[in-house]
Design a protein around this motif. Structure first.
Motif, PDB file in Angstrom:
ATOM      1  N   TYR A  23       0.830  -1.210   0.000  1.00  0.00           N
ATOM      2  CA  TYR A  23       0.000   0.000   0.000  1.00  0.00           C
ATOM      3  C   TYR A  23       0.858   1.251   0.000  1.00  0.00           C
ATOM      4  N   THR A  24       0.190   2.362  -0.306  1.00  0.00           N
ATOM      5  CA  THR A  24       0.804   3.677  -0.179  1.00  0.00           C
ATOM      6  C   THR A  24      -0.321   4.669   0.033  1.00  0.00           C
ATOM      7  N   VAL A  25       0.012   5.885   0.414  1.00  0.00           N
ATOM      8  CA  VAL A  25      -0.986   6.954   0.464  1.00  0.00           C
ATOM      9  C   VAL A  25      -0.611   7.962  -0.612  1.00  0.00           C
ATOM     10  N   ALA A  26      -1.502   8.123  -1.595  1.00  0.00           N
ATOM     11  CA  ALA A  26      -1.233   9.027  -2.717  1.00  0.00           C
ATOM     12  C   ALA A  26      -1.846  10.395  -2.429  1.00  0.00           C
ATOM     13  N   ASP A  27      -1.103  11.444  -2.733  1.00  0.00           N
ATOM     14  CA  ASP A  27      -1.641  12.802  -2.610  1.00  0.00           C
ATOM     15  C   ASP A  27      -2.492  13.118  -3.825  1.00  0.00           C
ATOM     16  N   THR A  28      -3.717  13.596  -3.612  1.00  0.00           N
ATOM     17  CA  THR A  28      -4.573  13.981  -4.739  1.00  0.00           C
ATOM     18  C   THR A  28      -5.260  15.293  -4.386  1.00  0.00           C
ATOM     19  N   PRO A  29      -5.898  15.936  -5.368  1.00  0.00           N
ATOM     20  CA  PRO A  29      -6.623  17.189  -5.072  1.00  0.00           C
ATOM     21  C   PRO A  29      -7.763  16.986  -4.084  1.00  0.00           C
ATOM     22  N   ILE A  30      -8.214  15.756  -3.879  1.00  0.00           N
ATOM     23  CA  ILE A  30      -9.273  15.537  -2.878  1.00  0.00           C
ATOM     24  C   ILE A  30      -8.700  14.855  -1.632  1.00  0.00           C
ATOM     25  N   GLY A  31      -7.419  15.057  -1.391  1.00  0.00           N
ATOM     26  CA  GLY A  31      -6.809  14.549  -0.157  1.00  0.00           C
ATOM     27  C   GLY A  31      -6.048  13.250  -0.356  1.00  0.00           C
ATOM     28  N   GLY A  32      -5.491  12.756   0.730  1.00  0.00           N
ATOM     29  CA  GLY A  32      -4.700  11.526   0.674  1.00  0.00           C
ATOM     30  C   GLY A  32      -5.592  10.326   0.397  1.00  0.00           C
ATOM     31  N   LEU A  33      -5.202   9.530  -0.593  1.00  0.00           N
ATOM     32  CA  LEU A  33      -5.952   8.314  -0.905  1.00  0.00           C
ATOM     33  C   LEU A  33      -5.068   7.125  -0.581  1.00  0.00           C
ATOM     34  N   LEU A  34      -5.566   6.261   0.298  1.00  0.00           N
ATOM     35  CA  LEU A  34      -4.866   5.015   0.554  1.00  0.00           C
ATOM     36  C   LEU A  34      -5.126   4.063  -0.606  1.00  0.00           C
ATOM     37  N   LEU A  35      -4.055   3.589  -1.241  1.00  0.00           N
ATOM     38  CA  LEU A  35      -4.169   2.626  -2.337  1.00  0.00           C
ATOM     39  C   LEU A  35      -3.520   1.335  -1.886  1.00  0.00           C
ATOM     40  N   ALA A  36      -4.259   0.223  -1.977  1.00  0.00           N
ATOM     41  CA  ALA A  36      -3.704  -1.073  -1.575  1.00  0.00           C
ATOM     42  C   ALA A  36      -3.908  -2.067  -2.701  1.00  0.00           C
ATOM     43  N   SER A  37      -2.907  -2.903  -2.914  1.00  0.00           N
ATOM     44  CA  SER A  37      -2.943  -3.797  -4.061  1.00  0.00           C
ATOM     45  C   SER A  37      -2.434  -5.185  -3.701  1.00  0.00           C
ATOM     46  N   THR A  38      -3.069  -6.205  -4.286  1.00  0.00           N
ATOM     47  CA  THR A  38      -2.551  -7.577  -4.168  1.00  0.00           C
ATOM     48  C   THR A  38      -1.878  -7.925  -5.491  1.00  0.00           C
ATOM     49  N   GLU A  39      -1.442  -9.172  -5.617  1.00  0.00           N
ATOM     50  CA  GLU A  39      -0.875  -9.633  -6.885  1.00  0.00           C
ATOM     51  C   GLU A  39      -1.902  -9.539  -8.010  1.00  0.00           C
ATOM     52  N   ARG A  40      -3.189  -9.648  -7.640  1.00  0.00           N
ATOM     53  CA  ARG A  40      -4.248  -9.641  -8.658  1.00  0.00           C
ATOM     54  C   ARG A  40      -4.601  -8.245  -9.131  1.00  0.00           C
ATOM     55  N   GLY A  41      -4.420  -7.260  -8.277  1.00  0.00           N
ATOM     56  CA  GLY A  41      -4.758  -5.892  -8.660  1.00  0.00           C
ATOM     57  C   GLY A  41      -5.107  -5.031  -7.460  1.00  0.00           C
ATOM     58  N   LEU A  42      -5.596  -3.839  -7.775  1.00  0.00           N
ATOM     59  CA  LEU A  42      -5.970  -2.883  -6.735  1.00  0.00           C
ATOM     60  C   LEU A  42      -7.114  -3.474  -5.910  1.00  0.00           C
ATOM     61  N   VAL A  43      -6.942  -3.534  -4.592  1.00  0.00           N
ATOM     62  CA  VAL A  43      -7.941  -4.218  -3.764  1.00  0.00           C
ATOM     63  C   VAL A  43      -8.718  -3.239  -2.878  1.00  0.00           C
ATOM     64  N   CYS A  44      -8.122  -2.076  -2.605  1.00  0.00           N
ATOM     65  CA  CYS A  44      -8.797  -1.121  -1.722  1.00  0.00           C
ATOM     66  C   CYS A  44      -8.312   0.299  -1.986  1.00  0.00           C
ATOM     67  N   VAL A  45      -9.264   1.219  -2.047  1.00  0.00           N
ATOM     68  CA  VAL A  45      -8.969   2.647  -2.150  1.00  0.00           C
ATOM     69  C   VAL A  45      -9.770   3.298  -1.027  1.00  0.00           C
ATOM     70  N   SER A  46      -9.126   4.119  -0.213  1.00  0.00           N
ATOM     71  CA  SER A  46      -9.936   4.753   0.831  1.00  0.00           C
ATOM     72  C   SER A  46      -9.433   6.151   1.158  1.00  0.00           C
ATOM     73  N   PHE A  47     -10.370   6.979   1.593  1.00  0.00           N
ATOM     74  CA  PHE A  47     -10.033   8.362   1.932  1.00  0.00           C
ATOM     75  C   PHE A  47      -9.314   8.366   3.275  1.00  0.00           C
ATOM     76  N   HIS A  48      -8.033   8.687   3.216  1.00  0.00           N
ATOM     77  CA  HIS A  48      -7.182   8.452   4.368  1.00  0.00           C
ATOM     78  C   HIS A  48      -7.596   9.273   5.581  1.00  0.00           C
ATOM     79  N   ASP A  49      -8.108  10.483   5.348  1.00  0.00           N
ATOM     80  CA  ASP A  49      -8.487  11.321   6.493  1.00  0.00           C
ATOM     81  C   ASP A  49      -9.722  10.772   7.197  1.00  0.00           C
ATOM     82  N   LEU A  50     -10.553  10.008   6.481  1.00  0.00           N
ATOM     83  CA  LEU A  50     -11.781   9.491   7.076  1.00  0.00           C
ATOM     84  C   LEU A  50     -11.590   8.126   7.718  1.00  0.00           C
ATOM     85  N   SER A  51     -10.933   7.227   7.007  1.00  0.00           N
ATOM     86  CA  SER A  51     -10.833   5.861   7.537  1.00  0.00           C
ATOM     87  C   SER A  51      -9.482   5.575   8.176  1.00  0.00           C
ATOM     88  N   GLY A  52      -8.462   6.350   7.820  1.00  0.00           N
ATOM     89  CA  GLY A  52      -7.150   6.170   8.439  1.00  0.00           C
ATOM     90  C   GLY A  52      -6.672   4.736   8.357  1.00  0.00           C
TER      91      GLY A  52
END
Lengths: 184, 206
Positions: free
Chosen positions: B41-70
């Motif tokens: 995973y990583t936290v990407a900076d975007t114009p709508i805030g930090g987005l947590l991006l998480a990925s498995t071998e198969r692909g992107l598995v979770c995207v979440s608004f970092h300020d809300l779900s942490g």
């Protein structure tokens, strides 16, 4: 099978989330960041700064490999430090098998300076294996005797004895060096 | 000073941990090469805030608004996918690159592979149809999407599917609005939904 470690609220991730109805392992990254520095310190003390890097990487990889099999309510800190302690023991065994450079022997001729930070650990590293591990686990990362016993696969009494014997040995060696210091 | 206290003082002196961080990063790189990282995973900076991006071998598995779900999102992943969750930003480079293009107005659809592990059944079906049917700049109502999936009376269940979307933005639940044209709810907050619809130039009266 070893009995499960007693639940240690001060050492487990779960302490941060006491409302969990079932215990799940935290993301490995969280466990790593919580315990990374202590693993590093234990290894620097146990094998020296130069060899700590390799042992540390081996420790993290072994921990990640075994992590999913760990029970959710395990004492993750003690578990990770146990892995590190065993990697340090492996490293000492490997070093003993390597032929020692003959002749100069600068390490053994060097009388450690008690005032220098970390110099004491050079002498700890010369202790017999179990004493060395026990002293490091007790003083570098403050494990209690039950957790040291778990790490060294012995009884808490034996863990306490190893720490005591290690300290005694360090103490016995000290006067000689103080005399050597005065002669300098 | 006695020998005892001199020894104990030295043993109790804290050893610096200055090399730990670099060694840690090196270890995780090795672990990834050995296939021991199940979720990166990583936290990407975007114009709508930090987005947590998480990925498995198969692909992107979770995207979440970092300020809300942490970190709760990471805990959920550890629980439901695998506890071998590790911060490895370079594994998310492709997703981050596509997001950058999207927010710069240069990308209208995403190509990174998606891993649907975190959602199943009717909700997964609805989200997959949404991703396939409702394109950039378009909107659909909850009822319309319910009709698309063949359950015209299931508008409420469609709403639940949107609310539990594990892959917002990549699966565009922001394009689903109320039938009267009102913007409706959004997991990341209505402000973000409005920002995304404006970015896409979606015609609207909300």
């Amino acid at each position: 099978m070893k009995p499960p470690l007693p639940w240690r609220p001060d050492l487990t991730f779960s302490a941060a989330a006491p409302f969990y109805t079932h215990m799940t392992l935290p993301p490995f990254q969280v466990a790593l960041e919580s315990h990374r520095d202590d693993i590093w310190r234990l290894l620097v003390a146990s094998v020296g700064r130069d060899r700590a890097d390799d042992c540390f990487q081996e420790t993290i990889i072994a921990a990640l490999r075994g992590y999913p099999d760990l029970a959710g309510d395990s004492n993750i800190r003690a578990w990770m430090l146990t892995i590190a302690s065993r990697k340090a023991i492996d490293e000492h065994r490997a070093t003993q098998r390597r032929p020692e450079p003959v002749g100069e022997g600068p390490e053994s001729a060097f009388a450690p300076d008690l005032d220098g930070p970390g110099q004491i650990w050079e002498r700890v590293r010369d202790l017999p294996g179990k004493q060395r591990s026990a002293v490091a686990l007790r003083f570098v990362v403050d494990l209690d005797y039950a957790d040291i016993a778990f790490a060294l696969d012995c009884s808490p009494e034996a863990a306490r004895r190893s720490v005591h014997e290690g300290l005694t040995k360090l103490r016995q060696d000290l006067p000689r060096e103080l005399i050597a210091d005065e002669r300098r | 000073m006695s020998a005892d206290s001199a020894i104990e003082t030295e043993l109790n002196r804290e050893i610096p941990a200055e090399g730990a961080e670099a060694a840690s990063a090196a270890a995780l790189d090795r672990a990834a090469a050995e296939g021991l990282v199940d979720v990166a995973y990583t936290v990407a900076d975007t114009p709508i805030g930090g987005l947590l991006l998480a990925s498995t071998e198969r692909g992107l598995v979770c995207v979440s608004f970092h300020d809300l779900s942490g970190d709760a999102a990471l805990e959920q992943i550890a629980d439901r996918v695998s506890p071998r969750v590790v911060e490895l930003p370079r594994k998310l480079d492709a997703a981050r690159f596509e997001l950058d293009e999207f927010f710069a107005g240069r990308r209208r659809s995403f190509e990174v592979a998606l891993d649907w592990t975190l959602i199943d059944g009717f909700r997964r079906h609805v989200l997959q149809r949404l991703a396939a049917e409702v394109g950039y700049g378009e909107v659909a109502s909850y009822g319309e999407l319910a009709t698309v999936v063949g359950k015209p009376r299931a508008a409420r269940a469609v709403g639940t599917a949107m609310a539990t979307n594990p892959l917002p933005i990549f699966v565009p639940c922001h394009r689903v609005v109320r039938s009267g044209g009102a913007i409706g709810n959004y997991g990341g907050g209505v402000e973000r939904k409005r920002f995304l619809l404006d970015l896409e130039g979606a015609s609207r009266n909300h």
